[in-house]
Design an enzyme around this catalytic site. Structure first.
Site, PDB file in Angstrom:
ATOM      1  N   CYS A   2       0.851  -1.188   0.000  1.00  0.00           N
ATOM      2  CA  CYS A   2       0.000   0.000   0.000  1.00  0.00           C
ATOM      3  C   CYS A   2       0.889   1.242   0.000  1.00  0.00           C
ATOM      4  O   CYS A   2       1.948   1.271   0.602  1.00  0.00           O
ATOM      5  CB  CYS A   2      -0.936   0.117   1.189  1.00  0.00           C
ATOM      6  N   ARG A  27       3.779  -0.272  -4.866  1.00  0.00           N
ATOM      7  CA  ARG A  27       3.518  -0.826  -3.536  1.00  0.00           C
ATOM      8  C   ARG A  27       2.195  -1.588  -3.457  1.00  0.00           C
ATOM      9  O   ARG A  27       1.890  -2.223  -2.450  1.00  0.00           O
ATOM     10  CB  ARG A  27       3.500   0.298  -2.496  1.00  0.00           C
ATOM     11  N   TRP A  74      -2.869  -2.571  -1.648  1.00  0.00           N
ATOM     12  CA  TRP A  74      -2.641  -3.995  -1.873  1.00  0.00           C
ATOM     13  C   TRP A  74      -3.492  -4.675  -0.817  1.00  0.00           C
ATOM     14  O   TRP A  74      -3.219  -4.568   0.380  1.00  0.00           O
ATOM     15  CB  TRP A  74      -1.164  -4.333  -1.707  1.00  0.00           C
ATOM     16  N   ASN A 100      -1.454   1.965   5.768  1.00  0.00           N
ATOM     17  CA  ASN A 100      -0.669   0.898   5.158  1.00  0.00           C
ATOM     18  C   ASN A 100      -0.253  -0.034   6.284  1.00  0.00           C
ATOM     19  O   ASN A 100       0.382   0.406   7.233  1.00  0.00           O
ATOM     20  CB  ASN A 100       0.566   1.524   4.475  1.00  0.00           C
ATOM     21  N   GLY A 101      -0.629  -1.309   6.186  1.00  0.00           N
ATOM     22  CA  GLY A 101      -0.254  -2.257   7.236  1.00  0.00           C
ATOM     23  C   GLY A 101      -1.428  -3.136   7.619  1.00  0.00           C
ATOM     24  O   GLY A 101      -2.414  -3.221   6.886  1.00  0.00           O
ATOM     25  N   GLU A 489      16.099 -18.085 -10.160  1.00  0.00           N
ATOM     26  CA  GLU A 489      15.726 -16.680 -10.381  1.00  0.00           C
ATOM     27  C   GLU A 489      15.087 -16.497 -11.764  1.00  0.00           C
ATOM     28  O   GLU A 489      14.107 -15.768 -11.919  1.00  0.00           O
ATOM     29  CB  GLU A 489      16.980 -15.797 -10.209  1.00  0.00           C
ATOM     30  N   LYS A 493      11.330 -15.061 -12.372  1.00  0.00           N
ATOM     31  CA  LYS A 493      11.044 -13.895 -13.224  1.00  0.00           C
ATOM     32  C   LYS A 493       9.951 -14.231 -14.224  1.00  0.00           C
ATOM     33  O   LYS A 493       9.038 -13.447 -14.447  1.00  0.00           O
ATOM     34  CB  LYS A 493      12.295 -13.441 -13.996  1.00  0.00           C
ATOM     35  N   GLU A 496       6.430 -14.721 -12.458  1.00  0.00           N
ATOM     36  CA  GLU A 496       5.786 -13.564 -11.833  1.00  0.00           C
ATOM     37  C   GLU A 496       5.317 -12.522 -12.837  1.00  0.00           C
ATOM     38  O   GLU A 496       4.330 -11.833 -12.575  1.00  0.00           O
ATOM     39  CB  GLU A 496       6.667 -12.927 -10.756  1.00  0.00           C
ATOM     40  N   HIS A 512      15.548 -36.822 -11.164  1.00  0.00           N
ATOM     41  CA  HIS A 512      14.812 -37.320  -9.992  1.00  0.00           C
ATOM     42  C   HIS A 512      13.351 -36.875 -10.009  1.00  0.00           C
ATOM     43  O   HIS A 512      12.740 -36.753  -8.955  1.00  0.00           O
ATOM     44  CB  HIS A 512      15.525 -36.872  -8.712  1.00  0.00           C
ATOM     45  N   LYS A 611       5.668  -4.452  -4.551  1.00  0.00           N
ATOM     46  CA  LYS A 611       7.127  -4.355  -4.485  1.00  0.00           C
ATOM     47  C   LYS A 611       7.648  -4.556  -3.068  1.00  0.00           C
ATOM     48  O   LYS A 611       8.729  -5.078  -2.862  1.00  0.00           O
ATOM     49  CB  LYS A 611       7.521  -2.973  -5.003  1.00  0.00           C
TER      50      LYS A 611
HETATM   51  C1  F6R Z   1      10.767 -10.934  -7.273  1.00  0.00           C
HETATM   52  C2  F6R Z   1      10.737 -10.014  -6.163  1.00  0.00           C
HETATM   53  C3  F6R Z   1      10.426 -10.548  -4.815  1.00  0.00           C
HETATM   54  C4  F6R Z   1      11.324  -9.874  -3.768  1.00  0.00           C
HETATM   55  C5  F6R Z   1      10.906 -10.305  -2.368  1.00  0.00           C
HETATM   56  C6  F6R Z   1      11.818  -9.732  -1.305  1.00  0.00           C
HETATM   57  O1  F6R Z   1      11.103 -10.297  -8.454  1.00  0.00           O
HETATM   58  O2  F6R Z   1      10.944  -8.850  -6.330  1.00  0.00           O
HETATM   59  O3  F6R Z   1      10.554 -11.924  -4.767  1.00  0.00           O
HETATM   60  O4  F6R Z   1      12.647 -10.225  -4.023  1.00  0.00           O
HETATM   61  O5  F6R Z   1       9.594  -9.880  -2.130  1.00  0.00           O
HETATM   62  O6  F6R Z   1      11.807  -8.348  -1.332  1.00  0.00           O
HETATM   63  P1  F6R Z   1      12.962  -7.502  -0.690  1.00  0.00           P
HETATM   64  O7  F6R Z   1      14.208  -7.770  -1.427  1.00  0.00           O
HETATM   65  O8  F6R Z   1      12.512  -6.079  -0.823  1.00  0.00           O
HETATM   66  O9  F6R Z   1      13.073  -7.930   0.745  1.00  0.00           O
END
Ligand code: F6R
Length: 616
Positions: A2, A27, A74, A100-101, A489, A493, A496, A512, A611
């Site tokens: 948020c 956010r 969010w 927010n929270g 990773e 990517k 998501e 396996h 984010k």
């Molecule tokens: C994936 C992504 C998330 C963050 C995760 C941790 O692209 O961005 O998986 O890596 O939410 O976030 P931080 O690094 O801000 O603690």
């Protein structure tokens, strides 16, 4: 999660708050809303959807006001709909809040308020909070600031809030516990900005106060800001900081998406990460926070890394780095599991917490747990002044600049850069890396930005490959050693941002189980760089080929063996094995980006994500 943006001053508040919300949309983007406060009247517009939907809704309406609070949500409590959107108003219609929270004890508080005759329109915890404040204000017959302070004392959970009383429109009350909030201060206190980060107000002021946990600010036009501690009402001297952020950093700069811009920023971001730290001409790695605690690192029996998501993948790369280069045992933990499973933490453990945002709730809780066991906690964060940066004993910033695309890209490579510098330094000091090996690594490291720039030239080839596989329902990513986390990773990517199901595996693990999935419709991305267990990976590629899987291989330039086997090859420059994650990850970022664009997905704001994950 948020975003909050607010303005109190002499300008038109609406455009400032709306633009601010757009900058904070990373956010959360389930719904958006704004309250305009004018002549002791609240006008609220809110809607399910994005800030652009809110703008549509408000078109041709009177938006005149010098005070406004906005919110981009969010969803936690209650589905994303118009009613659950913020702002929320108290029963009397006098108080309005953005939040927010999560208020964890909202149910108990709600029951109590229901018995006192309060009614609720929404399913949110926020509407409970604003009515709790109203109840305290009425019962105690006090000012808004006092009522917020007293109400928050009975709240369990996390919050950043901004509250306004329609009868006192020269004042905003702001408070924080666990969720970030910044206050921008205009010249001579003529105007104030409130926001989840400083991006909504950087073109107006460079002076900002970041509230600490447990603090409440009373912001009044033409007056100095007053900060009090929520638990005992004591006064705290505001720490006014000068912002380093500039407008250019938070704009797309000609790219179609922030993600693409951030992918292309990686050569400079990596350079910024090691600037002043990697002194290649002197064979020195200088990092104040490591140097000042060098005994702790050198005597560590074990390093525990805690992180989530992409940052956890950077932690996995660090496991290879620390064990390989410095011979220190490492455990990499999902912060969410670590915090709840009664882990064994010793005083001579070094805990490294990795987080781009510095606000991830689980990582923050893991840090607090480690500290309570006496461990030394080192943070690797991108966002300066973030909660994790402040909660850790010390740490190193990645200096990647703002990462706005929800999918992490440059944060990943810059986190790895910081961790590589630490591993090399410790390896050399422990005598595990001879001076000549150390010299070789340092020289190689100093070439990484230009090699990343070189790697970015694969964009056109990757785009062609993306066009072929954009409709695949599944995708497998394989790598070994240092490149196993890169495979994880790459898969993250893809899933998501393009919503294609993808799995990352250590290449040898394929036998396996996952091998059962391979047929002519299954694309398999394999990282098969020279030095990275190359021969073994070649055997794995043979196994995929025998089952007619489609092979997209990331190889070292000049490779001929894999070229003959794979359906597509993407060449990256040669580097020491320890540095391949910094290069091999680039084509995988581009592949997911292009596939997502071709599938018409919202690359920068993928569905259901945010984010900054400030709820557990
Ligand atoms: C994936 C992504 C998330 C963050 C995760 C941790 O692209 O961005 O998986 O890596 O939410 O976030 P931080 O690094 O801000 O603690």
């Amino acid at each position: 999660m948020c975003g909050i943006a607010g303005y109190l001053g002499f300008r038109e508040a609406y455009p400032i708050v709306i633009n601010g919300l757009q900058r904070l949309e990373y956010r959360g983007y389930d719904s958006a809303g704004i309250v305009l406060v004018n002549e002791n009247k609240l006008t609220i517009h809110k809607t399910k959807g994005k800030v652009s939907d809110l703008k549509e809704l408000v078109i041709n309406k009177n938006t005149e006001a010098n005070l406004a609070l906005g919110h981009t949500r969010w969803a936690t409590h209650g589905i994303p709909n118009d009613i659950n959107s913020h702002p929320h108003v108290s029963n009397s219609g006098n108080l309005v809040i953005v939040h927010n929270g999560i208020i964890e004890n909202y149910n108990t508080l709600k029951k109590e308020l229901l018995t006192r005759g309060y009614t609720f329109q929404s399913e949110t915890d926020t509407e409970v909070l604003v009515n709790l404040i109203e109840e305290v204000k009425t019962r105690k017959n006090c000012k808004l600031g006092k009522a917020v302070q007293l109400a928050l004392k009975s709240v369990v959970g996390a919050y950043a809030i901004a509250v306004v009383d329609v009868n006192a429109t020269d004042e905003v009350i702001v408070a924080r516990l666990g969720s970030p909030i910044a206050i921008g201060i205009g010249a001579n206190n003529s105007e104030f900005f409130v926001a989840s980060d400083a991006s909504p107000f950087i073109e107006y002021t460079k002076d900002a106060v970041y509230l600490e946990d447990g603090e409440l600010a009373i912001i009044k036009k033409e007056e100095d800001i007053v900060i009090r501690k929520i638990n005992d009402d004591s006064i705290v001297e505001p720490d006014i900081q000068e912002l380093q952020l500039n407008l250019e950093q938070i704009e797309k700069g000609g790219y179609d998406h922030f993600m693409l811009k951030e992918i292309h920023e990686q050569p400079n971001a990596i350079l910024d990460t090691y600037r002043g730290r990697l002194l290649a001409d002197q064979d020195i790695i200088k990092m104040g926070s490591v140097d000042n605690n060098i005994a702790k690192f050198l005597n560590a029996k074990r390093i525990i890394i805690v992180a989530c998501g992409t940052s956890w993948h950077a932690g996995l790369v660090a496991e290879y780095l620390f064990e390989d280069l410095a011979r220190i045992p490492v455990e990499v933990e999902y912060a969410s599991e670590f915090r709840y499973r009664n882990p064994i933490i010793n005083k001579d453990d070094v805990v490294i917490a990795i987080s781009q945002s510095g606000e991830t709730a689980d990582t923050l809780a893991a840090i607090k747990l480690a500290k309570s066991h006496g461990a030394f906690v080192f943070g690797v964060c991108n966002v300066v002044g973030s909660s994790i940066a402040r909660e850790t004993d010390t740490g190193a910033y990645t200096h990647a600049g703002p990462e706005i695309g929800v999918a992490s890209t440059k944060a990943f490579t810059t986190q790895i850069t910081v961790l590589t510098l630490i591993a090399l330094k410790l390896g050399n000091l422990k005598g595990e890396l001879s001076n000549s090996q150390f010299h070789k690594y340092i020289q190689e490291m100093s070439l990484i930005p230009s090699k990343v720039a070189e790697t970015l030239k694969v964009n056109a080839i990757v785009e062609e490959i993306a066009a072929i596989y954009k409709d695949a329902p599944n995708c497998l990513y394989l790598g070994r050693g240092y490149n196993f986390p890169v495979a994880l990773e790459g898969a993250l990517k893809l899933k998501e941002i393009s919503y294609i199901h993808a799995e990352g595996y250590p290449a040898a693990e394929m036998k396996h189980g996952p091998i059962a999935l391979i047929d002519e419709s299954m694309p398999v991305v394999v990282i098969a760089t020279k030095k990275g267990h190359y021969d073994k990976v070649v055997s794995n590629i043979q196994e995929i080929k025998s089952r007619k899987g489609k092979i997209i291989a990331v190889v070292t330039e000049g490779d001929t063996i894999v070229k003959d086997l794979a359906d597509h090859t993407i060449e990256i420059p040669f580097s020491e094995e320890a540095f391949t994650p910094l290069l091999a990850t680039i084509p995988l970022q581009l592949l997911s980006y292009h596939i997502a664009v071709m599938r018409g997905c919202n690359v920068d704001q993928p569905r259901n994500l945010a984010k900054s994950v400030t709820v557990e």
